[in-house]
Design a protein around this motif. Sequence first.
Motif, PDB file in Angstrom:
ATOM      1  N   SER A 190      26.857  97.339  -1.378  1.00  0.00           N
ATOM      2  CA  SER A 190      28.141  96.689  -1.094  1.00  0.00           C
ATOM      3  C   SER A 190      28.069  95.835   0.164  1.00  0.00           C
ATOM      4  O   SER A 190      28.665  94.751   0.227  1.00  0.00           O
TER       5      SER A 190
ATOM      6  N   ARG B 210      26.388  92.646  -0.657  1.00  0.00           N
ATOM      7  CA  ARG B 210      27.280  91.806  -1.460  1.00  0.00           C
ATOM      8  C   ARG B 210      28.308  91.092  -0.581  1.00  0.00           C
ATOM      9  O   ARG B 210      28.549  89.892  -0.750  1.00  0.00           O
ATOM     10  N   TYR B 211      28.896  91.816   0.367  1.00  0.00           N
ATOM     11  CA  TYR B 211      29.910  91.202   1.231  1.00  0.00           C
ATOM     12  C   TYR B 211      29.289  90.167   2.178  1.00  0.00           C
ATOM     13  O   TYR B 211      29.911  89.143   2.474  1.00  0.00           O
TER      14      TYR B 211
ATOM     15  N   LEU C 242      28.707  87.148   0.010  1.00  0.00           N
ATOM     16  CA  LEU C 242      30.003  86.588  -0.363  1.00  0.00           C
ATOM     17  C   LEU C 242      30.590  85.776   0.789  1.00  0.00           C
ATOM     18  O   LEU C 242      31.130  84.673   0.591  1.00  0.00           O
TER      19      LEU C 242
ATOM     20  N   VAL D 213      28.789  82.398   1.013  1.00  0.00           N
ATOM     21  CA  VAL D 213      29.206  81.449  -0.014  1.00  0.00           C
ATOM     22  C   VAL D 213      30.572  80.855   0.321  1.00  0.00           C
ATOM     23  O   VAL D 213      30.790  79.633   0.219  1.00  0.00           O
ATOM     24  N   LEU D 214      31.504  81.713   0.728  1.00  0.00           N
ATOM     25  CA  LEU D 214      32.848  81.238   1.052  1.00  0.00           C
ATOM     26  C   LEU D 214      32.841  80.345   2.286  1.00  0.00           C
ATOM     27  O   LEU D 214      33.536  79.314   2.322  1.00  0.00           O
TER      28      LEU D 214
ATOM     29  N   ALA E  40      21.066  86.705  -3.643  1.00  0.00           N
ATOM     30  CA  ALA E  40      21.820  87.739  -4.350  1.00  0.00           C
ATOM     31  C   ALA E  40      21.106  88.163  -5.619  1.00  0.00           C
ATOM     32  O   ALA E  40      21.053  89.350  -5.953  1.00  0.00           O
TER      33      ALA E  40
ATOM     34  N   SER F 242      26.666  92.355  -9.645  1.00  0.00           N
ATOM     35  CA  SER F 242      27.033  91.685  -8.395  1.00  0.00           C
ATOM     36  C   SER F 242      26.449  90.284  -8.335  1.00  0.00           C
ATOM     37  O   SER F 242      27.110  89.337  -7.879  1.00  0.00           O
TER      38      SER F 242
ATOM     39  N   THR G  81      28.403  87.987 -10.634  1.00  0.00           N
ATOM     40  CA  THR G  81      29.717  87.704 -10.053  1.00  0.00           C
ATOM     41  C   THR G  81      29.620  86.660  -8.958  1.00  0.00           C
ATOM     42  O   THR G  81      30.434  85.720  -8.890  1.00  0.00           O
ATOM     43  N   LEU G  82      28.635  86.799  -8.072  1.00  0.00           N
ATOM     44  CA  LEU G  82      28.475  85.847  -6.979  1.00  0.00           C
ATOM     45  C   LEU G  82      28.092  84.469  -7.505  1.00  0.00           C
ATOM     46  O   LEU G  82      28.576  83.438  -7.008  1.00  0.00           O
TER      47      LEU G  82
ATOM     48  N   LEU H 202      31.165  82.857  -8.928  1.00  0.00           N
ATOM     49  CA  LEU H 202      32.037  82.379  -7.856  1.00  0.00           C
ATOM     50  C   LEU H 202      31.518  81.065  -7.274  1.00  0.00           C
ATOM     51  O   LEU H 202      32.294  80.137  -6.995  1.00  0.00           O
TER      52      LEU H 202
END
Length: 463
Positions: free
Chosen positions: A81, A84-85, A88, A91-92, A119, A127, A130-131, A134
Amino acid sequence: MTDLSGELLSANRRSNWIRLRTFIALRWIAIAGQIVALLVAQFGFGLVLEYGLCYLAVGISVIGNLVAIFVFPENKLLTESENRYMLLFDVLQLGFLLFLTGGLHNPFAFLVVAPVTIAASVLSLRSAVTLAALAVIIVTALLEFHLPLRTQNFFILQVSDVFLFGNWAAIVIAISFSSFYSRQVVTEMSSMAEALAATQMALAREQKLTDLGGVVAAAAHELGTPLATIKLASAELFEELDDRPDLREDAALIREQTDRCRDILRSMGRAGKDDLHLRKAPLSTVIEEAAEPHMDRGKQIIFDHFEIVDGPEILRRPEIIHGLRNLIQNAVDFARENVWVETEWDETSIYLRILDDGPGYPPHLIGRIGDPFMRHRKPEKERKKRPGYEGMGLGLFIAKTLLERSGAEISFANGSKVIEEGRFTTARSGAVVEVIWPRQKIEANLNLDLVGSGENPVHQTQA
């Protein structure tokens, strides 16, 4: 081994291999590149941008790195996790910077592929997908929603719609391809690394068993003379103590216990020993030793060509015994009734074939036999036929690796494909494994430096 290997090869375990300091170092590089790009755009080309928001986005990355440095230990391993964060956020943050600096008109838009590729390498499949999804959504949104790049004269810098769509398509394709490629390569490397580790563990275990048998056999050999002396002395006392029944019984007990010690040491030493004479053995002896654990499993193991001659003497090496044992185990697992072990030899090579009367190898897996791949869980019917067997391919991989280490060449086939050649009968239509050694690799007489000569070494121990 099955459960352990499945855990080792999982993506969740791979994600726990990434250290926090690695992400911190990579993010510092990204931060430095973003600051340099903003400074060049502001002072080098005089572009009109929302620099306040741009530096705010970069500053958030700086603050995140500083918090990670001072709050968490330097050698911290990130969980699934946490990885992943972290990705994330990257990317954002990059998507927000691209929104402020022209969207896909910005030539640096291609950098969004980097965190997605990472990732795919370290996260679980869910995960990673999902990334990646996104990232594709962000890139697609940037086609329409972004602040334009303006010069000092308020001239808008932009590419034509054709090139804009080309940039979008290139980024989406790069996200898909690089993610798939990276994941396949990392998964293959991880599987191979863990399978090789399992191979080393199997070889170490076989070597330990051989060494343990050597210690026991050496003890039996060394204790043989004093035990014989004790037995002889107790027998003489037994004959001379007719008038002392109490002492006569003690002498008889000593003689009985001496015989018991001899039998115990003899049975314990049957597993093998580090004796110079047993560093080599006839081919038939080595093969029968490898097959011994599977002789009483309800299938008949038939040894061909051993009725007349035992074959040449070969090196009795742990990797050969363990490799052949795995191949025979696989044949016994799938055979209906019989397993055949055939041997031949000529002036240059030694040939060994292991055949069974089972269903044979699945045709679509023939080319992959010997690779450490994960199979899907077997249906209930198949598990009842072979209880406790999951079939990860590690057994054949270990056998193939160990035997190739001894100089052998191994090939896999189905007997049904070569019956017409006249080599096998129709009963032997199952799986076929052929192992070929050059004689100079394993024949004892050609490897005297590995066999040794003279007296057995004396092992000294400290008090």
